[in-house]
Design an enzyme around this catalytic site. Structure first.
Site, short mmCIF file in Angstrom:
data_model
loop_
_atom_site.label_atom_id
_atom_site.label_comp_id
_atom_site.label_asym_id
_atom_site.label_seq_id
_atom_site.Cartn_x
_atom_site.Cartn_y
_atom_site.Cartn_z
N SER A 55 -20.85 49.22 -13.66
CA SER A 55 -21.43 48.72 -14.75
C SER A 55 -21.46 47.07 -14.51
O SER A 55 -22.10 46.50 -13.50
CB SER A 55 -20.53 48.70 -15.86
OG SER A 55 -21.18 48.15 -17.17
N ASP A 84 -26.96 44.52 -17.73
CA ASP A 84 -25.93 44.74 -16.74
C ASP A 84 -26.23 45.46 -15.43
O ASP A 84 -27.32 46.10 -15.76
CB ASP A 84 -24.54 44.63 -17.29
CG ASP A 84 -24.31 46.13 -18.18
OD1 ASP A 84 -25.43 46.65 -18.21
OD2 ASP A 84 -23.49 46.55 -18.22
N ASP A 113 -25.57 48.37 -14.87
CA ASP A 113 -26.11 49.93 -14.98
C ASP A 113 -26.93 49.75 -16.12
O ASP A 113 -27.38 51.33 -16.72
CB ASP A 113 -24.79 50.93 -15.18
CG ASP A 113 -24.05 50.77 -16.26
OD1 ASP A 113 -24.03 49.54 -16.82
OD2 ASP A 113 -23.48 51.61 -16.73
N ASP A 125 -26.53 49.59 -19.46
CA ASP A 125 -25.99 49.91 -20.82
C ASP A 125 -25.70 48.87 -21.80
O ASP A 125 -25.14 49.16 -22.78
CB ASP A 125 -24.80 50.99 -20.51
CG ASP A 125 -23.41 50.14 -20.29
OD1 ASP A 125 -23.46 48.92 -19.82
OD2 ASP A 125 -22.54 50.86 -20.16
#
Length: 450
Positions: free
Chosen positions: A101, A240, A242, A244
């Site tokens: 992440s 960010d 990833d 999410d």
């Protein structure tokens, strides 16, 4: 949290803590646990972000999945919520995302989604951990004809992009600046917003395996703020690693965080009668100003512990359809099962188009109290025991007494890193600095490490 699984899957320094050997076992044991009740040959979707360690861990994880007879569909570089969406929409057995992440490139992580598109619950994670800690691997080892097939599935990314576009409104004439964090959104955000008709300026779209989240993205929005100011964009959207999370920037270059994004979308849904139970689910980290704005609009709130998994649990338990975190995780359950930065971005621009308002106008309805957050590095073994240290407990109680109800203090462990987080809110910056610095100094003296 268990021995291996934190609040967001298994994480650690790639090839040091999160090794190929561990990734293989997670694939083998995780795949076995998640496919026990399948009547047909299980199918698992696997995605990753742009970290240099991603392909190494993907290869090991996939080998583990194939070894227990699971068919694996490789999605390539895709947002975490893209995996969740595809698992549910295509009725797969499970999904796995390889990403850390917002963490730096040296870290990586592995998180699982069940066939319903939701992250695993504690019970399933403990089942996997029990197999990881067993003295012997006793799982079946099928012969050649029983092994899983490996399928490259780039169509999955296209289906996810098309789905997000279908939830939005035409943006013809809107200038949108994107920061894809040199991460997973670099394969999708440009296409999504181009399909919506926006004029685009993009940064953070050149991943090299090492520059994910490096001075770009939702945790470093300064570059996007400058781009918005210089380009005259109507909005900036920072994801960010990833994708999410979403942090937005208004046309003046000012930040619009997760609290304000939730408020804007929540008020829009409430006015249309589409906010389930007229309630937004948030965490203890949400700003007092956010709560006051909701109170003014007559919108209810449900408050959970920090972590999007706890927000999702509350939403599922009580049938809510909007929730999230100040950090930019926003869950819009009508469209996806997890936080989705690109979905949130599409919905935010949709509100702007429908209302005809600038982002600064929409965001101005929330007056944010000054807030300061300090991260203090501590031993992992101590971060959950900080409140048991007498000096730390005493200084927190003293600061809360001085606040006299006009502000708040929150001291909590990070779910993914060896950090203790000290946060305070108060009417002025001077007061916030005083409260946080006083507590942080005591924490450092008692349990901090260099």
């Amino acid at each position: 949290m268990g021995k291996y699984f934190g609040t967001d899957g298994v994480r650690g320094e790639a090839n040091v803590e999160l090794t190929p050997e561990l990734a293989f076992k997670l694939g083998r044991f995780g795949g076995y646990v998640l496919s026990q009740h399948e009547s047909e040959v299980p199918r698992v979707f696997v995605g990753r972000d742009t970290r240099i360690s991603g392909e190494m861990l993907e290869s090991a994880l996939v080998a583990g999945l194939l070894s227990v007879g699971i068919h694996v569909y490789k999605l390539g570089v895709i947002a975490t919520p893209g995996v969740a969406y595809l698992v549910k929409s295509e009725k797969a057995s499970a999904g796995v995302m390889i990403s850390a992440s917002h963490n730096p490139a040296l870290d990586n992580g592995i998180k699982f989604f069940g066939g319903d598109g939701y992250k695993l619950d504690d019970e399933r994670e403990l089942e996997i951990e029990a197999l990881l800690d067993a003295a012997e691997d006793t799982l079946p080892r099928p012969s050649a004809e029983g092994l899983g097939d490996l399928v490259d599935y780039p169509e999955g990314l296209r289906k996810y992009q098309q789905y997000l576009v279908s939830t939005g409104l035409e943006l013809e004439g809107m200038h949108v600046a994107l920061d894809t964090a040199n991460g997973a959104a670099s394969t999708s955000a440009r296409q999504i917003f181009a399909d919506l008709g926006a004029q685009l300026t993009i940064i953070g779209e050149n991943p090299d395996g090492l520059n994910i989240n490096l001075n770009v993205g939702s945790t470093h929005p300064e570059a996007l703020q400058e781009v918005v100011r210089e380009s005259g964009a109507a909005i900036g959207l920072a994801f960010d690693g990833d994708s999410d999370r979403l942090i937005a920037v208004d046309e003046n270059g000012e930040l619009v965080d997760g609290d304000k994004i939730m408020y804007i979308i929540g008020k829009y849904l409430s006015e249309k009668g589409e906010l389930a139970q007229n309630t937004i689910v948030t965490t203890v980290m949400s700003n007092l100003g956010f709560h006051k704005a909701l109170d003014r609009e007559g919108i209810q709130k449900a408050v959970t512990a920090v972590g999007d998994r706890y927000v999702v649990e509350e939403m599922r338990k009580n049938g809510y359809n909007l929730g999230g975190e100040q950090s930019g995780h926003v869950i819009i359950m009508d469209y996806n099962t997890t936080g989705d930065g690109q979905l949130s971005a599409v919905q935010l621009t949709k509100v702007m188009q429908e209302t005809g308002k600038k982002l600064s106008e929409l965001a101005a309805e929330v007056t944010i109290y000054p807030q300061k957050l300090v991260n203090i590095r501590v031993e992992n073994s101590m971060k959950d025991k900080a409140m048991e240290v007498p000096a730390i407990k005493t200084v927190i109680e003293r600061m809360e007494a001085e606040m006299a109800g006009n502000g708040r203090i929150l001291v909590r462990p990070s779910g993914t890193e060896p950090l203790l987080r000290v946060m305070a809110e108060a009417p002025t910056d001077e007061e916030v600095n005083y409260y946080v610095d006083t507590i942080a100094n005591v924490v450092r003296d008692e349990i901090g490490i260099d």
